[in-house]
Design a protein around this motif. Structure first.
Motif, PDB file in Angstrom:
ATOM      1  N   ARG A 190      -2.229  -3.766  36.343  1.00 39.20           N
ATOM      2  CA  ARG A 190      -2.986  -3.362  37.532  1.00 39.20           C
ATOM      3  C   ARG A 190      -2.155  -3.342  38.802  1.00 39.20           C
ATOM      4  O   ARG A 190      -2.573  -2.742  39.802  1.00 39.20           O
ATOM      5  N   ASN A 191      -1.006  -3.998  38.783  1.00 38.66           N
ATOM      6  CA  ASN A 191      -0.189  -4.035  39.990  1.00 38.66           C
ATOM      7  C   ASN A 191       1.274  -4.288  39.620  1.00 38.66           C
ATOM      8  O   ASN A 191       1.606  -4.534  38.453  1.00 38.66           O
ATOM      9  N   ALA A 192       2.126  -4.212  40.637  1.00 42.47           N
ATOM     10  CA  ALA A 192       3.568  -4.394  40.430  1.00 42.47           C
ATOM     11  C   ALA A 192       3.895  -5.798  39.937  1.00 42.47           C
ATOM     12  O   ALA A 192       4.852  -6.006  39.191  1.00 42.47           O
ATOM     13  N   LYS A 193       3.085  -6.774  40.363  1.00 40.17           N
ATOM     14  CA  LYS A 193       3.306  -8.150  39.924  1.00 40.17           C
ATOM     15  C   LYS A 193       3.172  -8.267  38.407  1.00 40.17           C
ATOM     16  O   LYS A 193       3.972  -8.941  37.748  1.00 40.17           O
ATOM     17  N   GLN A 194       2.173  -7.611  37.830  1.00 39.09           N
ATOM     18  CA  GLN A 194       1.968  -7.672  36.385  1.00 39.09           C
ATOM     19  C   GLN A 194       3.060  -6.920  35.628  1.00 39.09           C
ATOM     20  O   GLN A 194       3.461  -7.338  34.534  1.00 39.09           O
ATOM     21  N   VAL A 195       3.548  -5.829  36.205  1.00 38.01           N
ATOM     22  CA  VAL A 195       4.676  -5.114  35.591  1.00 38.01           C
ATOM     23  C   VAL A 195       5.898  -6.026  35.541  1.00 38.01           C
ATOM     24  O   VAL A 195       6.590  -6.112  34.520  1.00 38.01           O
ATOM     25  N   PRO A 236      10.388  -9.667  31.445  1.00 39.30           N
ATOM     26  CA  PRO A 236      11.253 -10.596  30.688  1.00 39.30           C
ATOM     27  C   PRO A 236      11.057 -10.525  29.174  1.00 39.30           C
ATOM     28  O   PRO A 236      12.031 -10.594  28.418  1.00 39.30           O
ATOM     29  N   SER A 237       9.810 -10.379  28.724  1.00 36.73           N
ATOM     30  CA  SER A 237       9.541 -10.285  27.283  1.00 36.73           C
ATOM     31  C   SER A 237      10.159  -9.022  26.703  1.00 36.73           C
ATOM     32  O   SER A 237      10.739  -9.041  25.604  1.00 36.73           O
ATOM     33  N   ILE A 273       1.527  -7.416  22.317  1.00 38.10           N
ATOM     34  CA  ILE A 273       0.328  -8.265  22.242  1.00 38.10           C
ATOM     35  C   ILE A 273       0.468  -9.451  23.200  1.00 38.10           C
ATOM     36  O   ILE A 273      -0.447  -9.775  23.968  1.00 38.10           O
ATOM     37  N   GLY A 274       1.643 -10.109  23.163  1.00 36.07           N
ATOM     38  CA  GLY A 274       1.880 -11.229  24.064  1.00 36.07           C
ATOM     39  C   GLY A 274       1.820 -10.804  25.531  1.00 36.07           C
ATOM     40  O   GLY A 274       1.249 -11.511  26.368  1.00 36.07           O
ATOM     41  N   ALA A 275       2.387  -9.629  25.848  1.00 37.84           N
ATOM     42  CA  ALA A 275       2.373  -9.125  27.227  1.00 37.84           C
ATOM     43  C   ALA A 275       0.944  -8.822  27.679  1.00 37.84           C
ATOM     44  O   ALA A 275       0.587  -9.068  28.848  1.00 37.84           O
ATOM     45  N   GLN A 276       0.122  -8.317  26.772  1.00 30.83           N
ATOM     46  CA  GLN A 276      -1.277  -8.041  27.123  1.00 30.83           C
ATOM     47  C   GLN A 276      -2.034  -9.331  27.438  1.00 30.83           C
ATOM     48  O   GLN A 276      -2.874  -9.362  28.335  1.00 30.83           O
ATOM     49  N   PHE A 277      -1.727 -10.386  26.722  1.00 25.65           N
ATOM     50  CA  PHE A 277      -2.365 -11.679  27.030  1.00 25.65           C
ATOM     51  C   PHE A 277      -1.890 -12.212  28.382  1.00 25.65           C
ATOM     52  O   PHE A 277      -2.657 -12.860  29.109  1.00 25.65           O
ATOM     53  N   ASP A 278      -0.627 -11.949  28.735  1.00 26.47           N
ATOM     54  CA  ASP A 278      -0.144 -12.323  30.070  1.00 26.47           C
ATOM     55  C   ASP A 278      -0.927 -11.589  31.155  1.00 26.47           C
ATOM     56  O   ASP A 278      -1.341 -12.186  32.158  1.00 26.47           O
ATOM     57  N   ILE A 279      -1.123 -10.287  30.941  1.00 24.70           N
ATOM     58  CA  ILE A 279      -1.867  -9.476  31.908  1.00 24.70           C
ATOM     59  C   ILE A 279      -3.323  -9.936  31.987  1.00 24.70           C
ATOM     60  O   ILE A 279      -3.894 -10.072  33.079  1.00 24.70           O
ATOM     61  N   LEU A 280      -3.920 -10.212  30.823  1.00 26.98           N
ATOM     62  CA  LEU A 280      -5.309 -10.667  30.792  1.00 26.98           C
ATOM     63  C   LEU A 280      -5.465 -11.994  31.532  1.00 26.98           C
ATOM     64  O   LEU A 280      -6.414 -12.185  32.301  1.00 26.98           O
ATOM     65  N   SER A 281      -4.542 -12.916  31.293  1.00 28.33           N
ATOM     66  CA  SER A 281      -4.613 -14.220  31.962  1.00 28.33           C
ATOM     67  C   SER A 281      -4.534 -14.055  33.474  1.00 28.33           C
ATOM     68  O   SER A 281      -5.251 -14.735  34.226  1.00 28.33           O
ATOM     69  N   ASP A 282      -3.673 -13.143  33.929  1.00 28.52           N
ATOM     70  CA  ASP A 282      -3.554 -12.907  35.371  1.00 28.52           C
ATOM     71  C   ASP A 282      -4.830 -12.279  35.928  1.00 28.52           C
ATOM     72  O   ASP A 282      -5.288 -12.661  37.025  1.00 28.52           O
ATOM     73  N   ASN A 283      -5.403 -11.325  35.175  1.00 28.47           N
ATOM     74  CA  ASN A 283      -6.656 -10.710  35.627  1.00 28.47           C
ATOM     75  C   ASN A 283      -7.792 -11.729  35.714  1.00 28.47           C
ATOM     76  O   ASN A 283      -8.578 -11.737  36.662  1.00 28.47           O
TER      77      ASN A 283
END
Length: 382
Positions: A111-116, A121-122, A207-217
């Motif tokens: 959703r934003n540059a922070k999540q990108v 790193p992964s 999959i791991g990156a999507q969980f990172d994004i979900l946790s941030d959301n």
């Protein structure tokens, strides 16, 4: 974000190699009756399956020599596994193409540059493993293919791999043609295994990156824009889609990983045994070291990224408690309770649910390999 994040970009090179090997039809389609399917059939039958058949047939003639059988079978097992991997890629092509479509769906977008920046790193670590894995494996292929020449045994018409052929391979040009066929065959086999393994690891990274994004959301549900309940429902949908993506990835990779773990444990034990039988610092010695490094990197990659999926999926409930849920409407708080209950069970990548991909599993495989090595060493000493 104005620009759409391309999840497929890091794996485009890997997909291109799969396409060359006949394992990735163009676009979002599966196999059709066309020239590409003919090329895929030639690659799989002639250059992947063919060498394995000839090496397997040779075991009948050397069955009374343990050292010869082991030197023949430890590479043959890996080549056989690459055939299995190719088979499951072809069988599950529709699932794989569906996963590629899901990757670039709106629900999976940062959703934003922070999540990108959060997922970079992964992806970079996967690229590092990708380069390392290809380097050690191609090094093993080089030494295995050319050690007869480097050790000057090629003058005696020794082929890189012991195999039976229905013709005399000690005369020219049959020797040279067979030599090239074996090199091309082991290269295709290794490239197939490399591409499939890296694809599975890349899916785990996503999959791991999507969980990172979900946790941030989830953690930022209560921001200035309001509408807590609507954003929570979007997060629930995102979580369901990630779980479905992980299940489809497991469906594709279940049998591949199960057989990989078993064959890797045996191959590592056999390779360690082979190292005790060859001349130190010879080209054959380096071929065994490279082969051992390749197999170890292979199973470590599976276990590491599978372990990362479990860790990152388990962080979602904690992110929910950091979302200032106290100020949320009562209806949203009730919805959160159901969501937290659903997220209590982390996502685990597995091999038919018999083995879960974790660092503990990696250590268990190495222990099993040592047991095989000890057994072979005792049998040989007798």
């Amino acid at each position: 974000m104005d620009k759409k994040f391309d999840w497929k970009k890091p794996i485009k090179a890997n997909i291109f190699k799969l396409r060359i090997l006949g394992l990735w039809p163009d676009g979002d389609d599966t196999y059709k009756v066309n020239l590409y399917t003919v090329w895929a059939t030639i690659c799989l039958l002639v250059f992947n399956l063919g060498p394995n058949i000839f090496q397997t047939a040779n075991i009948y003639f050397i069955s009374d020599d343990l050292e010869a059988v082991i030197s023949n079978i430890f590479v043959m097992l890996s080549e056989f596994l690459s055939i299995i991997k190719a088979y499951y890629v072809v069988q599950n092509m529709r699932i794989l193409k569906g996963l590629m479509v899901t990757l670039n769906s709106d629900l999976f977008q940062p959703r934003n540059a922070k999540q990108v920046k959060m997922v970079q790193p992964s992806i970079k670590f996967w690229k590092t493993n990708y380069i390392l894995y290809w380097s050690v494996t191609l090094g093993a292929v080089f030494f295995l293919s050319f050690y007869p020449i480097l050790d000057k045994s090629g003058k005696e018409h020794q082929l890189p791999f012991m195999a039976w052929y229905p013709f005399d391979t000690t005369v020219s040009p049959a020797f040279e043609i067979t030599y090239l066929y074996q090199i091309f065959g082991v290269t295709c086999s290794a490239a197939t295994a490399l591409c499939v393994d890296c694809l599975i690891a890349a899916l785990h990274v996503c999959i791991g990156a999507q969980f990172d994004i979900l946790s941030d959301n989830v953690q930022h549900l209560h921001d200035d824009s309001g509408d807590f309940d609507r954003k929570l429902i979007e997060c629930v949908k995102h979580h369901k889609e990630i779980v479905r993506f992980a299940e489809n990835t497991n469906t594709f990779s279940n049998w591949i990983i199960l057989q990989q773990f078993f064959i890797s444990a045996v191959s590592i034990g056999m390779t360690m045994f082979q190292l005790t039988m060859v001349t130190p610092l010879s080209s054959e010695f380096f071929s065994q070291i490279s082969f051992l490094s390749s197999i170890t990197t292979e199973i470590f990659m599976f276990c590491w990224y599978g372990n990362e999926v479990t860790i990152k999926s388990s962080k979602v409930p904690y992110a929910l408690f950091q979302s200032q849920w106290i100020d949320a409407p009562l209806v949203a708080q009730k919805n959160m309770q159901f969501f937290v209950a659903r997220c209590q069970k982390p996502v685990q990548m597995s091999a038919l649910k018999l083995f879960y991909l974790s660092l503990d599993t990696f250590v268990s495989i190495l222990r099993a390999s040592w047991s095989y090595f000890a057994l072979l060493n005792q049998v040989n000493q007798r």
